[in-house]
Design an enzyme around this catalytic site. Structure first.
Site: not given
Length: 675
Positions: A339-341, A393
């Site tokens: 997923s988005y870091p 996020h």
DNA sequence: GCAAGGTC
């Protein structure tokens, strides 16, 4: 006529995900001209607000526009750096963003609604206004009320996205203003101070060192406080004066087990008092068990992974600097593995399908396959909920299976960590049984404890945490009276703090609001690049003989808070910069040492006696508070910019007058001249 | 040649 809606996300991945949900998954993106990442997705959607619409969903890639000084101020020698506090600033689209801007202009021309899907944070709000400006310059009708809206969403689960699509809200102008103020201040202050420093100090160093390399001495509201942390710790190590302390140690042999009891007082810095208390113990001759208690205890599994935590763990467990860890995480994200870091969130949204994510990790033959299987077969436990949620996020987690053999060794370390961390979050806490024993020996209390690990649970997949059974304790009962096998008074010495490590530095930055999850690693890299600090592997510094006097008091020595005892510590120089015997897991960890230049800059500015210290985190914190004030409507953008510029201009002028002080610090530290 | 913040 069907209403045309143009949706614009902050990044391609969000555009794809949102388009997928709104269109019913089967939507193909079309590449835009001149940019390989950005795609347009076309589909129909029935928005309650506008009815059936034909939609184009596209994205930008972060900020669309940039700011810089007007051309006549770009030459460093062309103006007084102080002029940059007022110089006109121009807005423009950077060359590599022109295809993206052109795409938005093309799509905006005939649309009736502009629907912004940037992240729901301050920067996202500002990016939204950049998109609106670009679109409405071409299509002014988008400036009419209700024609430009934004979506409120905090994850990309289908139901959540559909709900967001049906409930548009206005852009938050205040948040966008706050960001805009921050941008202007960082540009003006950073540029003016950097030019002044480079021209006034950097050139002197260049001449003296007869070097030709273009060394820039930069100031930034984040890089300077970051340097400040390193220098501050350096001086605490250098100025440390070891102190002797005394403690009492009691041992007892029972059932063939040597039990060692810790003094409840820890240790004392007054030898006489320690001796008196020790003698009272001896006089008593016997000790009595006052408490014998066994209870279940657990070691909690880790929290869901945030960016800051990933970076800290990278240095601590993977021996990688934060910038490298982020580079690899970024690659994994772009390949669709994780997923988005860049996230501050340490709680999983309830709607997320954790079991589906775990199932992906049961493929193949990896070190974690069996564990993932186990989670699906009864060992699952909901992740802990941390306290942070950036509303943009989810925590970092694997979203697809990757076979480790296809990765380089370095990639494997980071990837495996992310997978293990995720699985650990979905496992049960470790369980153990802890026994505490207290004895009264004369007037003094002593304690010992034992631990038996009963169920390892998450520890089986998360080797980065250590929790092991101690040696067994003999069977004591409350009221037992015994004669200790040995009792003695022991002395030890406080040991100096250690130089700052990267996880510590990141922790300090995080706690003081220096940088964001996406930029902390850059600031650290920047002060290395500027040659303000250097890193080296811990354990290489010469160890002086008298450093090793500590015996059993290692863990009670107050090396991290020597001032806390309120004793006269400030004795100035004389302490050594000697190495502390690092715990084994810290061996080889990189530590940060300021260069002579770094020390000179911080000392130089500090010695000017400015009321606002440039190397401390307060100024950045103040900026943060002012941004908040704008968001909450307590201050306007104009007020904040004026006030802060006045403040920094004032400091700038004073610093300018006191340049000799800065020069003196440079002479002292960089050239080694006596002050 | 400057900052910090997004992002590919």
């Amino acid at each position: 006529m069907v209403t045309k809606v143009l949706c614009v996300a902050e990044k391609p991945s969000i555009a794809r995900a949102v388009a997928g949900h709104l269109a019913g998954e089967n939507v193909q993106g079309r590449n835009i001209q001149g940019n390989n990442y950005t795609k347009n997705f076309e589909f129909d959607f029935n928005f309650p607000t506008w009815g059936p619409c034909s939609v184009v969903m596209t994205s930008v890639a972060g900020h669309l526009t940039s700011q810089d000084f007007a051309p006549e101020y770009k030459k460093w020698q062309g103006c007084d750096p102080a002029a940059l506090f007022e110089a006109p600033i121009v807005n423009f689209v950077d060359e590599d963003r022109k295809p993206i801007a052109a795409n938005i202009e093309r799509q905006a021309r005939y649309c009736q609604i502009l629907y912004i899907w940037t992240d729901c944070d301050r920067e996202g709000e500002h990016i939204g206004t950049e998109i609106r400006k670009t679109a409405s310059d071409i299509n002014p009708r988008l400036r009419q009320p209700g024609k430009t809206v934004r979506a409120r969403f905090s994850n990309i689960e289908r139901a959540h996205i559909l709900d967001a699509a049906r409930h548009p809200i206005p852009l938050d102008e205040a948040q966008a203003d706050a960001v805009s103020a921050r941008m202007e201040l960082d540009l003006r202050i950073g540029s003016s101070y950097t030019r002044s420093l480079t021209l006034n100090v950097g050139n002197i160093i260049k001449q003296r060192m007869q070097s030709d390399d273009k060394q820039i001495l930069s100031y930034g509201s984040c890089q300077f406080p970051t340097l400040g942390f390193v220098v501050e710790r350096y001086f605490r190590v250098r100025n440390f004066v070891p102190e002797t302390f005394w403690g009492i140690k009691v041992t007892h042999k029972k059932d063939d087990i040597d039990v060692s009891f810790r003094w409840a007082r820890g240790h004392l810095f007054d030898r006489m008092v320690a001796v008196i208390l020790f003698e009272r113990c001896l006089t008593a001759n016997t000790a009595c068990v006052t408490k014998m208690q066994t209870k279940l205890t657990s070691k909690w599994k880790p929290l869901p992974l945030t960016t800051v935590e990933l970076q800290k763990c990278g240095s601590r467990f993977l021996r990688m600097d934060s910038q490298r860890v982020m580079q690899l995480a970024e690659q994994f994200y772009q390949k669709g593995w994780i997923s988005y870091p860049r996230t501050e969130t340490d709680q999983f949204d309830r709607a997320i399908d954790l079991r589906a994510l775990i199932t992906k990790q049961t493929q193949g033959q990896t070190p974690w396959t069996a564990f993932a299987d186990g989670l699906l077969n009864g060992e699952f436990s909901n992740p802990r909920q941390g306290r942070n949620n950036d509303k943009a996020h989810p925590p970092i987690h694997p979203v697809n299976f990757v076979s480790p053999e296809t990765l380089t060794a370095e990639e494997q370390r980071v990837h495996e960590f992310i997978v293990r961390r995720f699985l650990a979050c979905c496992a049960k806490d470790a369980q153990g049984s802890k026994t505490d024993v207290s004895i009264l020996y004369g007037p003094e209390t002593f304690n010992t404890s034992g631990l038996i690990v009963l169920e390892r649970n998450y520890l089986d997949i998360y080797p980065y945490d250590k929790w092991t059974s101690s040696q067994d304790l003999p069977n004591y009962r409350e009221g037992d009276v015994f004669e200790p096998t040995e009792a003695r008074i022991e002395d030890g010495q406080t040991s100096p703090p250690t130089y700052l490590t990267e996880p510590e530095l990141i922790g300090l930055m995080d706690a003081n609001g220096i940088g964001t999850d996406a930029t902390m690693a850059e600031h650290i890299a920047k002060i290395k690049e500027r040659q303000y600090v250097e890193t080296r592997a811990r354990g290489r510094a010469p160890v002086q003989a008298d450093q090793d006097v500590e015996s059993d008091f290692e863990d009670v020595a107050d090396r991290h808070a020597p001032q806390a005892r309120g004793r006269g510590r400030g004795r100035g120089r004389g302490g050594r910069g000697g190495a502390h015997r690092a715990a084994p897991q810290n061996q080889g960890m990189q530590e940060f040492i300021p260069t002579t230049l770094g020390v000179a800059l911080v000392e130089g500015y500090d010695n000017m006696g400015l009321e606002t210290s440039l190397s401390k985190p307060f100024l950045r914190k103040e900026m943060e508070l002012k941004m908040k004030a704008i968001c909450e409507g307590r201050m306007t953008r104009r007020e904040v910019v004026q006030e802060s510029l006045d403040q920094y201009r004032d400091v700038y002028i004073r610093a300018q007058r006191q340049l000799p002080v800065l020069h003196a610090a440079v002479r002292k530290y960089v050239f080694g001249e006596a002050g």
